[in-house]
Design an enzyme around this catalytic site. Structure first.
Site, PDB file in Angstrom:
ATOM      1  N   TYR A 150      -6.795 -34.281   3.299  1.00  0.00           N
ATOM      2  CA  TYR A 150      -6.180 -35.664   3.762  1.00  0.00           C
ATOM      3  C   TYR A 150      -5.645 -35.388   5.147  1.00  0.00           C
ATOM      4  O   TYR A 150      -5.296 -34.232   5.808  1.00  0.00           O
ATOM      5  CB  TYR A 150      -5.226 -36.148   2.915  1.00  0.00           C
ATOM      6  CG  TYR A 150      -4.681 -37.574   3.370  1.00  0.00           C
ATOM      7  CD1 TYR A 150      -5.460 -38.719   3.356  1.00  0.00           C
ATOM      8  CD2 TYR A 150      -3.119 -37.723   3.505  1.00  0.00           C
ATOM      9  CE1 TYR A 150      -4.913 -39.985   3.573  1.00  0.00           C
ATOM     10  CE2 TYR A 150      -2.857 -39.049   4.054  1.00  0.00           C
ATOM     11  CZ  TYR A 150      -3.813 -39.993   4.035  1.00  0.00           C
ATOM     12  OH  TYR A 150      -3.220 -41.281   4.350  1.00  0.00           O
ATOM     13  N   TYR A 160       4.029 -38.021   2.619  1.00  0.00           N
ATOM     14  CA  TYR A 160       3.179 -37.072   2.024  1.00  0.00           C
ATOM     15  C   TYR A 160       3.891 -35.630   2.204  1.00  0.00           C
ATOM     16  O   TYR A 160       3.408 -34.855   1.323  1.00  0.00           O
ATOM     17  CB  TYR A 160       1.893 -37.072   3.123  1.00  0.00           C
ATOM     18  CG  TYR A 160       0.698 -36.485   2.317  1.00  0.00           C
ATOM     19  CD1 TYR A 160       0.041 -37.387   1.197  1.00  0.00           C
ATOM     20  CD2 TYR A 160       0.098 -35.395   2.669  1.00  0.00           C
ATOM     21  CE1 TYR A 160      -0.917 -36.854   0.776  1.00  0.00           C
ATOM     22  CE2 TYR A 160      -0.992 -34.950   2.123  1.00  0.00           C
ATOM     23  CZ  TYR A 160      -1.673 -35.790   1.223  1.00  0.00           C
ATOM     24  OH  TYR A 160      -2.651 -35.190   0.586  1.00  0.00           O
TER      25      TYR A 160
HETATM   26  P1  NAI Z   1      -6.347 -36.345  -9.543  1.00  0.00           P
HETATM   27  O1  NAI Z   1      -4.762 -36.309  -9.929  1.00  0.00           O
HETATM   28  O2  NAI Z   1      -7.256 -37.044 -10.542  1.00  0.00           O
HETATM   29  O3  NAI Z   1      -6.724 -34.682  -9.622  1.00  0.00           O
HETATM   30  C1  NAI Z   1      -5.961 -33.529  -9.176  1.00  0.00           C
HETATM   31  C2  NAI Z   1      -6.373 -32.531 -10.256  1.00  0.00           C
HETATM   32  O4  NAI Z   1      -5.676 -31.405  -9.731  1.00  0.00           O
HETATM   33  C3  NAI Z   1      -5.669 -32.861 -11.498  1.00  0.00           C
HETATM   34  O5  NAI Z   1      -7.188 -32.721 -12.340  1.00  0.00           O
HETATM   35  C4  NAI Z   1      -5.035 -31.750 -11.992  1.00  0.00           C
HETATM   36  O6  NAI Z   1      -4.920 -31.708 -13.363  1.00  0.00           O
HETATM   37  C5  NAI Z   1      -5.488 -30.412 -11.132  1.00  0.00           C
HETATM   38  N1  NAI Z   1      -4.492 -29.535 -11.173  1.00  0.00           N
HETATM   39  C6  NAI Z   1      -3.253 -29.582 -10.985  1.00  0.00           C
HETATM   40  N2  NAI Z   1      -2.833 -28.193 -10.940  1.00  0.00           N
HETATM   41  C7  NAI Z   1      -3.695 -27.607 -11.277  1.00  0.00           C
HETATM   42  C8  NAI Z   1      -4.110 -26.179 -11.489  1.00  0.00           C
HETATM   43  N3  NAI Z   1      -2.951 -25.252 -11.342  1.00  0.00           N
HETATM   44  N4  NAI Z   1      -5.114 -25.791 -11.702  1.00  0.00           N
HETATM   45  C9  NAI Z   1      -6.398 -26.276 -11.773  1.00  0.00           C
HETATM   46  N5  NAI Z   1      -6.209 -27.625 -11.588  1.00  0.00           N
HETATM   47  C10 NAI Z   1      -5.139 -28.282 -11.369  1.00  0.00           C
HETATM   48  O7  NAI Z   1      -6.241 -36.663  -8.251  1.00  0.00           O
HETATM   49  P2  NAI Z   1      -7.217 -36.891  -6.898  1.00  0.00           P
HETATM   50  O8  NAI Z   1      -6.811 -38.033  -6.008  1.00  0.00           O
HETATM   51  O9  NAI Z   1      -8.688 -37.169  -7.542  1.00  0.00           O
HETATM   52  O10 NAI Z   1      -7.195 -35.450  -6.299  1.00  0.00           O
HETATM   53  C11 NAI Z   1      -8.243 -34.611  -6.163  1.00  0.00           C
HETATM   54  C12 NAI Z   1      -8.381 -34.192  -4.707  1.00  0.00           C
HETATM   55  O11 NAI Z   1      -8.332 -35.112  -3.634  1.00  0.00           O
HETATM   56  C13 NAI Z   1      -6.933 -33.424  -4.298  1.00  0.00           C
HETATM   57  O12 NAI Z   1      -7.000 -32.277  -3.618  1.00  0.00           O
HETATM   58  C14 NAI Z   1      -6.025 -34.524  -3.548  1.00  0.00           C
HETATM   59  O13 NAI Z   1      -5.114 -34.145  -2.827  1.00  0.00           O
HETATM   60  C15 NAI Z   1      -7.352 -34.879  -2.862  1.00  0.00           C
HETATM   61  N6  NAI Z   1      -7.195 -36.066  -1.784  1.00  0.00           N
HETATM   62  C16 NAI Z   1      -6.543 -37.244  -2.584  1.00  0.00           C
HETATM   63  C17 NAI Z   1      -6.422 -38.583  -2.127  1.00  0.00           C
HETATM   64  C18 NAI Z   1      -6.152 -39.799  -2.743  1.00  0.00           C
HETATM   65  O14 NAI Z   1      -5.391 -40.774  -2.015  1.00  0.00           O
HETATM   66  N7  NAI Z   1      -5.876 -39.781  -4.072  1.00  0.00           N
HETATM   67  C19 NAI Z   1      -7.023 -38.633  -0.595  1.00  0.00           C
HETATM   68  C20 NAI Z   1      -7.430 -37.414  -0.001  1.00  0.00           C
HETATM   69  C21 NAI Z   1      -7.551 -36.237  -0.497  1.00  0.00           C
END
Ligand code: NAI
Length: 267
Positions: A150, A160
């Protein structure tokens, strides 16, 4: 629409928690484009059942792994190679979590043991994933590894918090490991810097709706959706992007190059 861009490729997808997750859309799109995949998430995430549902739908084995545990990662990649029938062509790291944000600690009052855990989960896990793949020699030649980032890695978005430093670290790991993996067997490593997206991780940030609306107005194409991000991941996993590596690639509807948008002044 499928062009079979990933026909015959084997992938491992981290981070599909529920239908809103970016990784969920990426997994669906990769399979639609002809890939075979395994899905993984933290053992605690298994309780919610979403990832198993997705696994059934996509005919993909679900292998729990805490991405901070080297033992879990070794097990994940050896089971994935077994299930998929060979070395891995692509990996998506879509993992992010901040303990201080979750527990409402402001940026000027952070708890450092939580900060370290945040970095471990959100950024160092990316290095651990790559180092495990590297040492196991588990990636195919010309494979592709993508992490999700991000723009708070470059600019200040106060709410953030410590995730900004997590993303800066994540992007730096992509550059540094990208060198070593390219030298080893032409594997490329990139991060996609994605627009704000309505997911569990996204909504965890204070004032996320306002933040989302602001970015949408600031971006001439509007915010990039999770579905559009999945398309971009497919491109990066496909052979069409084989000379792109060590990059942080903005996927944000133009947000990162805007100075001022009349739409914001109009209200
Ligand atoms: P999400 O909450 O659906 O996905 C985050 C995932 O990380 C979850 O599936 C969670 O179970 C997993 N996780 C957490 N701790 C963990 C661990 N110890 N081992 C394995 N998995 C673990 O949310 P999202 O938004 O789909 O996030 C995916 C990526 O996208 C993240 O890196 C987030 O920072 C990034 N991102 C998200 C944005 C947004 O606005 N939602 C914008 C830019 C980047």
């Amino acid at each position: 629409m499928s062009n079979n861009l990933l026909a015959g490729k084997r992938g491992v997808i981290f981070g599909a928690l529920d239908e809103d997750s970016i990784a969920w859309k990426v997994a669906e799109q990769c399979v639609a484009q002809g890939a075979k995949i395994t899905l993984t998430n933290a053992p605690v995430a298994m309780r919610f059942g979403g990832v198993q549902k997705l696994g059934e739908k996509l005919n993909a084995e679900v292998i729990p792994a805490d991405a901070t545990s080297l033992e879990d990662l070794e097990n994940l990649f050896s089971k994935s190679m077994e299930a998929l029938g060979g070395k891995i062509d692509f990996v998506l790291h879509a993992i992010g979590m901040s303990l201080n944000v979750r527990k409402n600690r402001g940026y000027t009052d952070l708890k450092y043991d939580w900060m370290q855990k945040t970095f471990d989960i959100s950024a160092i896990s990316f290095h651990k994933v790559m180092q495990t793949l590297y040492q196991m020699d588990a990636m195919s030649d010309w494979g592709s590894i993508v992490g999700l980032s991000y723009i708070a890695a470059q600019r200040t978005f106060p709410d953030y918090s410590e995730m900004a430093e997590s993303k800066a670290l994540l992007e730096s790991f992509a550059r540094s490991f990208g060198y070593h993996f390219a030298e080893k067997n032409k594997v490329r490593v990139n991060t996609i810097s994605q627009s704000p997206t309505m997911t569990t991780a996204g909504k965890g940030i204070k004032g996320f709706q306002e933040f989302f609306d602001y970015a949408d107005k600031m971006s001439p194409l509007g915010n990039a959706s999770a579905e559009a991000c999945a398309d971009y991941c497919v491109l990066l996993f496909s052979d069409l992007s084989r000379m792109v590596t060590m990059q942080n690639l903005y996927h944000d509807g133009g947000f990162s190059n805007m100075g001022m948008s009349p739409k914001l002044i109009e209200g």
